[in-house]
Design an enzyme around this catalytic site. Structure first.
Site, PDB file in Angstrom:
ATOM      1  N   GLU A   1      -7.208  -0.370  14.825  1.00  0.00           N
ATOM      2  CA  GLU A   1      -7.757  -1.319  13.861  1.00  0.00           C
ATOM      3  C   GLU A   1      -6.739  -2.371  13.436  1.00  0.00           C
ATOM      4  O   GLU A   1      -5.655  -2.064  12.958  1.00  0.00           O
ATOM      5  CB  GLU A   1      -8.242  -0.555  12.624  1.00  0.00           C
ATOM      6  CG  GLU A   1      -8.916  -1.476  11.634  1.00  0.00           C
ATOM      7  CD  GLU A   1      -9.449  -0.744  10.403  1.00  0.00           C
ATOM      8  OE1 GLU A   1      -9.571   0.492  10.470  1.00  0.00           O
ATOM      9  OE2 GLU A   1      -9.736  -1.424   9.408  1.00  0.00           O
TER      10      GLU A   1
ATOM     11  N   SER B   1     -10.794  -5.926   9.556  1.00  0.00           N
ATOM     12  CA  SER B   1     -11.920  -5.236   8.956  1.00  0.00           C
ATOM     13  C   SER B   1     -12.790  -6.251   8.222  1.00  0.00           C
ATOM     14  O   SER B   1     -12.332  -6.951   7.335  1.00  0.00           O
ATOM     15  CB  SER B   1     -11.377  -4.183   7.990  1.00  0.00           C
ATOM     16  OG  SER B   1     -12.380  -3.767   7.113  1.00  0.00           O
TER      17      SER B   1
ATOM     18  N   ARG C   1       1.423  -5.475  11.967  1.00  0.00           N
ATOM     19  CA  ARG C   1       0.621  -4.660  12.885  1.00  0.00           C
ATOM     20  C   ARG C   1       0.186  -5.448  14.116  1.00  0.00           C
ATOM     21  O   ARG C   1       0.218  -4.940  15.240  1.00  0.00           O
ATOM     22  CB  ARG C   1      -0.598  -4.072  12.175  1.00  0.00           C
ATOM     23  CG  ARG C   1      -1.318  -3.059  13.039  1.00  0.00           C
ATOM     24  CD  ARG C   1      -2.486  -2.403  12.336  1.00  0.00           C
ATOM     25  NE  ARG C   1      -2.071  -1.310  11.461  1.00  0.00           N
ATOM     26  CZ  ARG C   1      -2.930  -0.473  10.876  1.00  0.00           C
ATOM     27  NH1 ARG C   1      -4.232  -0.607  11.084  1.00  0.00           N
ATOM     28  NH2 ARG C   1      -2.489   0.474  10.079  1.00  0.00           N
TER      29      ARG C   1
ATOM     30  N   ARG D   1       0.836  -1.201   0.000  1.00  0.00           N
ATOM     31  CA  ARG D   1       0.000   0.000   0.000  1.00  0.00           C
ATOM     32  C   ARG D   1       0.869   1.249   0.000  1.00  0.00           C
ATOM     33  O   ARG D   1       1.798   1.349   0.785  1.00  0.00           O
ATOM     34  CB  ARG D   1      -0.929   0.001   1.224  1.00  0.00           C
ATOM     35  CG  ARG D   1      -1.869  -1.195   1.190  1.00  0.00           C
ATOM     36  CD  ARG D   1      -2.895  -1.182   2.303  1.00  0.00           C
ATOM     37  NE  ARG D   1      -3.695  -2.399   2.218  1.00  0.00           N
ATOM     38  CZ  ARG D   1      -4.685  -2.702   3.041  1.00  0.00           C
ATOM     39  NH1 ARG D   1      -4.999  -1.859   4.026  1.00  0.00           N
ATOM     40  NH2 ARG D   1      -5.368  -3.816   2.885  1.00  0.00           N
TER      41      ARG D   1
ATOM     42  N   ARG E   1       2.067   1.546  10.505  1.00  0.00           N
ATOM     43  CA  ARG E   1       1.640   1.820   9.130  1.00  0.00           C
ATOM     44  C   ARG E   1       2.829   1.656   8.198  1.00  0.00           C
ATOM     45  O   ARG E   1       3.726   2.496   8.176  1.00  0.00           O
ATOM     46  CB  ARG E   1       1.074   3.246   9.030  1.00  0.00           C
ATOM     47  CG  ARG E   1       0.382   3.565   7.711  1.00  0.00           C
ATOM     48  CD  ARG E   1      -0.188   4.979   7.707  1.00  0.00           C
ATOM     49  NE  ARG E   1      -1.211   5.163   8.732  1.00  0.00           N
ATOM     50  CZ  ARG E   1      -2.492   4.818   8.579  1.00  0.00           C
ATOM     51  NH1 ARG E   1      -2.898   4.313   7.432  1.00  0.00           N
ATOM     52  NH2 ARG E   1      -3.340   5.000   9.556  1.00  0.00           N
TER      53      ARG E   1
END
Length: 423
Positions: free
Chosen positions: A347, A350, A388, A258, A273
């Site tokens: 988070e 999801s 993460r 990403r 991130r």
RNA sequence: GGAGAGAUGACCGAGUGGCCGAAGGUGCAUGACUGGAAAUCAUGUGUACGGGCAACCGUACCGAGGGUUCGAAUCCCUCUCUCUCCGCCA
């Protein structure tokens, strides 16, 4: 993608969804383009019908009539050639707009604009009360030499890292625990291509709106995927699924890439991130039935929760509001793991239902019981995303002496180690 | 990277310019026959878009896109994919 006929007949509901999802599409321009498109199509098809008539008449015509008919045919052809580029232009404008129309959120989705409007539905475990000053994951991992930062940031750029030694072993362990959990629960493991054509990203709803988020391999017209949801859904593109074989449940294991466009300067510390990570993702195709989809949705959510429980990480589940759910999603739950270093739930998972949004775009269909063709519903949910999840894992299980107690379920995946102690 | 062969409906397979949305076969569906089944016979059996209350009509689709032609599954070009051989390679 929605059915244009649905949009025409439910304009108000679509307008509402655009507003609530804060989508960037001009519905009136779409409706105008649709009208223009249909009018021109009718005109063009009438001319084509005439052309076909003439072409069929020629071989049956007498020698004397033939030249006249051929002239007429030429004229018909010219008329068609004038209309075709006009239609192509309108259709391309129409299609571009269509790809930007969001799906309709389910009725239970709260209307809202940001994270604060999400509704917490569940909290499992509670943030641990430390009787010492807890370290954050960067300090912890450095103490164990679990990450190389400097080299990767020089040779691979910002937000790069390398997991090393126990760090890499931990990543492998959590991935394998997640995979085994899902395989035990009947999902089929898939390691898919992660370089894909544009159509896969359009088909799954990530393009055109999110194009800036993907890495492009321009020499070969490919893109790196940000999640294996893209190749897993695309697995069945252009095919008709057998209703009797649904639901199809996959567990995808892949690296994810990403660009984090628009997040410059955000969460730059540590591994929260990053541009490249590894994820086990769940993807389901089910019958186009809201009840079935809802069951599958909660099953996916339950799988993720089971993994967090094995890792003994406190978490909460929130129902995302309209402003926080993606273009194609009709319902999304976020699972947030407690991260002491951030002093917050953050988070890590999801879980989404997309209705027939992706199936329409990807041309995936299903033969229904009544013999007609329909579009299956698709769903997806994270099972585990590393590094993460390592943040929550390490920070929650640290001890005052700097050691880390591994959750029982992880021990067999960590070569029998029960506790990590810094050298 | 080099050379060659190919791609037609659910499947097999015919089709080299108009009579082809596409022969024939298989499969599938319905009906007849049968106590029931098999076999046999008959009929039917793609998708998308547009128009219409509907019956239905029109248009497009023979891997994809473009071109030639009054007319293309059929001729030409580009691309994609599959297979074979050579090279390279984990």
């Amino acid at each position: 993608m929605l059915d244009i006929a649905f949009i025409r007949h439910n304009t108000d509901a679509v307008r509402e969804a655009i507003k609530n999802k804060r989508a960037d599409v001009d519905l009136d321009a779409l409706l105008a383009a649709d009208k223009e498109r249909r009018e021109l199509l009718q005109e063009l098809e009438g001319k084509r019908a005439r052309k076909n008539e003439i072409a069929q008449a020629i071989p049956k015509a007498t020698k004397e009539d033939r030249p006249g008919l051929i002239e007429e045919g030429k004229a018909a052809k010219t008329a068609i050639e004038e209309l075709e580029p006009k239609l192509a232009e309108i259709v391309s404008r129409f299609e571009d707009l269509m790809l930007r129309v969001p799906s309709l959120p389910r009725p239970e989705v709260p209307v809202g604009v940001g994270e604060d409007d999400n509704v917490e539905v569940k909290k499992v475990g509670s943030p641990r009360a430390f009787d010492f000053e807890p370290k954050d994951h960067v300090a912890l991992m450095d103490a164990f030499g679990m990450v190389a930062w400097d080299g990767p940031r020089k040779f691979a750029g910002e937000r790069s890292y390398a997991l090393v030694g126990l760090g890499a072993l931990l990543e492998r362990a959590v991935l394998n625990l997640a995979i085994d959990t899902l395989v035990d629960r009947g999902l089929t493991l898939v390691t898919p291509p992660v370089m894909v054509r544009e159509r896969a990203l359009v088909g799954t709803g990530f393009f055109p709106v999110g194009k800036a988020e993907a890495y492009a391999i321009t020499a070969d017209d490919l893109f790196l995927v940000g999640t294996s949801e893209v190749p897993l859904v695309s697995l069945h593109c252009d095919t008709t699924l057998d209703l009797a074989k649904l639901p199809v449940r996959y567990a995808g294991l892949s690296p994810c890439f990403r660009r984090e466009a628009g997040a410059h300067g955000k969460d730059t510390r540590g591994l929260y991130r990053v541009h490249q990570f590894t994820k086990v993702e769940q993807v389901v195709f089910c019958a186009p039935d809201e009840k079935v989809a809802e069951e599958e949705h909660y099953k996916l959510l339950g799988n993720a929760e089971a993994i967090l429980e094995k890792l003994e990480i406190p978490y909460r589940v929130a129902l995302a509001c309209t402003g926080e759910i993606g273009l194609g999603q009709t319902r999304k739950h976020e699972v947030e793991s407690w991260m002491p270093g951030r002093n917050a739930y953050s988070e890590t998972h999801s879980c989404s239902t997309l209705g027939d949004f992706q199936a329409r775009r990807s041309n995936i269909r299903v033969r229904l019981a009544d013999g007609t063709l329909g579009y299956p519903y698709t769903l997806n949910n994270t099972a585990i995303a590393s590094p993460r999840i390592l943040i929550a894992l390490l920070e929650n299980h640290q001890n005052a002496d700097g050691s880390i107690t591994l959750p029982k379920a992880l021990v067999p995946y960590m070569r029998g180690m029960e506790k990590l102690t810094p050298a």
